[in-house]
Write a protein that holds these residues in place. Sequence first.
Motif, PDB file in Angstrom:
ATOM      1  N   PRO A  28     -18.231   0.781  -4.460  1.00 37.11           N
ATOM      2  CA  PRO A  28     -19.272   1.759  -4.104  1.00 37.11           C
ATOM      3  C   PRO A  28     -19.980   1.357  -2.810  1.00 37.11           C
ATOM      4  CG  PRO A  28     -19.627   0.827  -6.313  1.00 37.11           C
ATOM      5  CD  PRO A  28     -18.648  -0.051  -5.597  1.00 37.11           C
ATOM      6  N   MET A  30     -22.525   3.019   0.781  1.00 40.72           N
ATOM      7  CA  MET A  30     -23.247   4.139   1.394  1.00 40.72           C
ATOM      8  C   MET A  30     -22.659   4.451   2.769  1.00 40.72           C
ATOM      9  SD  MET A  30     -27.112   3.943   0.023  1.00 40.72           S
ATOM     10  CE  MET A  30     -27.791   2.750   1.148  1.00 40.72           C
ATOM     11  N   HIS A  34     -18.724  -1.765   7.550  1.00 38.25           N
ATOM     12  CA  HIS A  34     -18.586  -2.937   8.430  1.00 38.25           C
ATOM     13  C   HIS A  34     -17.734  -3.983   7.699  1.00 38.25           C
ATOM     14  CE1 HIS A  34     -21.546  -4.644   5.728  1.00 38.25           C
ATOM     15  NE2 HIS A  34     -22.402  -3.673   6.023  1.00 38.25           N
ATOM     16  N   HIS A  37     -18.354  -4.690   3.973  1.00 40.23           N
ATOM     17  CA  HIS A  37     -17.718  -3.726   3.066  1.00 40.23           C
ATOM     18  C   HIS A  37     -16.210  -3.980   2.971  1.00 40.23           C
ATOM     19  CE1 HIS A  37     -21.211  -1.123   4.523  1.00 40.23           C
ATOM     20  NE2 HIS A  37     -21.399  -1.150   3.224  1.00 40.23           N
ATOM     21  N   LEU A  40     -15.088  -6.523   0.573  1.00 37.90           N
ATOM     22  CA  LEU A  40     -15.103  -6.052  -0.825  1.00 37.90           C
ATOM     23  C   LEU A  40     -13.822  -5.263  -1.123  1.00 37.90           C
ATOM     24  CD1 LEU A  40     -18.058  -6.952  -0.757  1.00 37.90           C
ATOM     25  CD2 LEU A  40     -18.735  -4.688  -1.512  1.00 37.90           C
ATOM     26  N   PHE A 146     -18.862  -5.615  -6.020  1.00 38.64           N
ATOM     27  CA  PHE A 146     -20.165  -5.532  -5.351  1.00 38.64           C
ATOM     28  C   PHE A 146     -20.342  -6.778  -4.500  1.00 38.64           C
ATOM     29  CE2 PHE A 146     -20.401  -2.730  -8.910  1.00 38.64           C
ATOM     30  CZ  PHE A 146     -21.252  -1.706  -8.522  1.00 38.64           C
ATOM     31  N   GLY A 147     -21.253  -6.711  -3.510  1.00 39.91           N
ATOM     32  CA  GLY A 147     -21.444  -7.842  -2.607  1.00 39.91           C
ATOM     33  C   GLY A 147     -22.673  -8.666  -2.954  1.00 39.91           C
ATOM     34  N   ASP A 150     -26.444  -8.107  -1.710  1.00 39.43           N
ATOM     35  CA  ASP A 150     -27.458  -7.500  -2.568  1.00 39.43           C
ATOM     36  C   ASP A 150     -27.417  -8.220  -3.913  1.00 39.43           C
ATOM     37  OD1 ASP A 150     -28.292  -4.825  -0.978  1.00 39.43           O
ATOM     38  OD2 ASP A 150     -26.163  -5.229  -0.702  1.00 39.43           O
ATOM     39  N   PRO A 174     -18.507 -12.689  -1.916  1.00 39.71           N
ATOM     40  CA  PRO A 174     -19.448 -13.439  -1.066  1.00 39.71           C
ATOM     41  C   PRO A 174     -20.132 -12.587   0.004  1.00 39.71           C
ATOM     42  CG  PRO A 174     -17.300 -14.538  -1.163  1.00 39.71           C
ATOM     43  CD  PRO A 174     -17.127 -13.210  -1.828  1.00 39.71           C
ATOM     44  N   VAL A 176     -21.074 -11.676   3.684  1.00 39.04           N
ATOM     45  CA  VAL A 176     -20.384 -11.829   4.972  1.00 39.04           C
ATOM     46  C   VAL A 176     -21.405 -11.772   6.108  1.00 39.04           C
ATOM     47  CG1 VAL A 176     -18.666 -10.815   6.533  1.00 39.04           C
ATOM     48  CG2 VAL A 176     -18.278 -10.797   4.058  1.00 39.04           C
ATOM     49  N   MET A 184     -24.304  -9.113   7.618  1.00 38.07           N
ATOM     50  CA  MET A 184     -23.870  -7.772   8.040  1.00 38.07           C
ATOM     51  C   MET A 184     -24.540  -6.709   7.181  1.00 38.07           C
ATOM     52  SD  MET A 184     -19.929  -7.911   9.070  1.00 38.07           S
ATOM     53  CE  MET A 184     -19.460  -8.734  10.566  1.00 38.07           C
TER      54      MET A 184
HETATM   55  P1  AMP Z   1     -24.226  -0.541   1.055  1.00 39.16           P
HETATM   56  O1  AMP Z   1     -23.267   0.372   1.739  1.00 39.16           O
HETATM   57  O2  AMP Z   1     -25.139  -1.280   1.970  1.00 39.16           O
HETATM   58  O3  AMP Z   1     -24.937   0.120  -0.109  1.00 39.16           O
HETATM   59  O4  AMP Z   1     -23.343  -1.685   0.395  1.00 39.16           O
HETATM   60  C1  AMP Z   1     -22.246  -1.400  -0.423  1.00 39.16           C
HETATM   61  C2  AMP Z   1     -21.715  -2.687  -1.016  1.00 39.16           C
HETATM   62  O5  AMP Z   1     -21.337  -3.556   0.046  1.00 39.16           O
HETATM   63  C3  AMP Z   1     -22.753  -3.440  -1.855  1.00 39.16           C
HETATM   64  O6  AMP Z   1     -22.103  -4.006  -2.996  1.00 39.16           O
HETATM   65  C4  AMP Z   1     -23.241  -4.497  -0.911  1.00 39.16           C
HETATM   66  O7  AMP Z   1     -23.717  -5.650  -1.559  1.00 39.16           O
HETATM   67  C5  AMP Z   1     -21.962  -4.801  -0.130  1.00 39.16           C
HETATM   68  N1  AMP Z   1     -22.291  -5.413   1.167  1.00 39.16           N
HETATM   69  C6  AMP Z   1     -23.047  -4.886   2.158  1.00 39.16           C
HETATM   70  N2  AMP Z   1     -23.161  -5.772   3.185  1.00 39.16           N
HETATM   71  C7  AMP Z   1     -22.490  -6.883   2.809  1.00 39.16           C
HETATM   72  C8  AMP Z   1     -22.252  -8.156   3.421  1.00 39.16           C
HETATM   73  N3  AMP Z   1     -22.752  -8.472   4.615  1.00 39.16           N
HETATM   74  N4  AMP Z   1     -21.502  -9.047   2.738  1.00 39.16           N
HETATM   75  C9  AMP Z   1     -21.002  -8.748   1.518  1.00 39.16           C
HETATM   76  N5  AMP Z   1     -21.186  -7.574   0.894  1.00 39.16           N
HETATM   77  C10 AMP Z   1     -21.916  -6.651   1.518  1.00 39.16           C
END
Ligand code: AMP
Length: 281
Positions: A28, A30, A34, A37, A40, A146-147, A150, A174, A176, A184
């Motif tokens: 999942p 938004m 980058h 993402h 993941l 999930f990352g 968060d 992990p 990144v 990121m």
């Molecule tokens: P977002 O699009 O920001 O809602 O993030 C979507 C997923 O990507 C979430 O599970 C975030 O934790 C993960 N994510 C966003 N940035 C990073 C990062 N720098 N390293 C690892 N996971 C990330």
Amino acid sequence: MKIINTPEEMQRQALEWRKSGKKIGLVPTMGFLHDGHMSLIDRARPECDILIVSIFVNPTQFGPNEDLDKYPRDFKRDCEQCEAHKVDCIFAPAPEVMYAPDHSTWVVEEKLSRPLCGKSRPIHFRGVATVVTKLFNLTQAEVAVFGRKDAQQALIIKRMVRDLNMPIEIIVAPLVRDTDLVAMSSRNRYLSESERKSAQVISRSLLSAEDELRRNGIKDIEELILKIKTAITSAGGRIDYVEALDGYNLEPLTGKSSSVLLAVAAYFGTTRLIDNVLVDF
Ligand code: AMP
């Protein structure tokens, strides 16, 4: 690569995949993808037959004065990146089709959601838990990644899956960092060049605290927190929180804690950034 825009079509297709014995994986997001993402997506790829990436800027996790309207978007580029990383399906619904005008059912995690980001973003995790539940139901995923960027969110999702017996495995990948060590984030796009430079203080001070934690344990934790706060403030940042909590349950640290989550939220300009380090003993 399939692009699906409605919940009905997503669920119909997912049930068909499940019926033919396919294991579905979900990442999942938004959007405005980058390398965080993409890590993941790469982590999820070997875990499933069908890999779905959802791209949805979920309105219910944004507070009234937050950045919902200006959240960055680039759907075309997101699609190209997903295609290059062997994603099978993008699910990108509009908010109107995800939430009925009289939507009134919420998933609320009541413990892990309270500290850290929960204090300044009181409805955030209710929105996250609700949309993730909807995405799990729509995609029929058996595994989701999930990352740790968060970290609080990942703990809440794992707790929700456990507490509500959801038939899905949660993998936490992990955090990144970019070459300048900044975590990121799609929100980094908001930073001016000088804000970006100043914001490096968050990761640098966290990583040096991580070093000290690994060497000396938690005995000097208050001093480490103060050091991080001073460094961020001196660089022109405005602190939301700098806190160290038990990395498993987000309770205050005790002598028995075997994992420490040291987490920061701070503003540079109007951009709110989060970052963390996790140290297991
Ligand atoms: P977002 O699009 O920001 O809602 O993030 C979507 C997923 O990507 C979430 O599970 C975030 O934790 C993960 N994510 C966003 N940035 C990073 C990062 N720098 N390293 C690892 N996971 C990330």
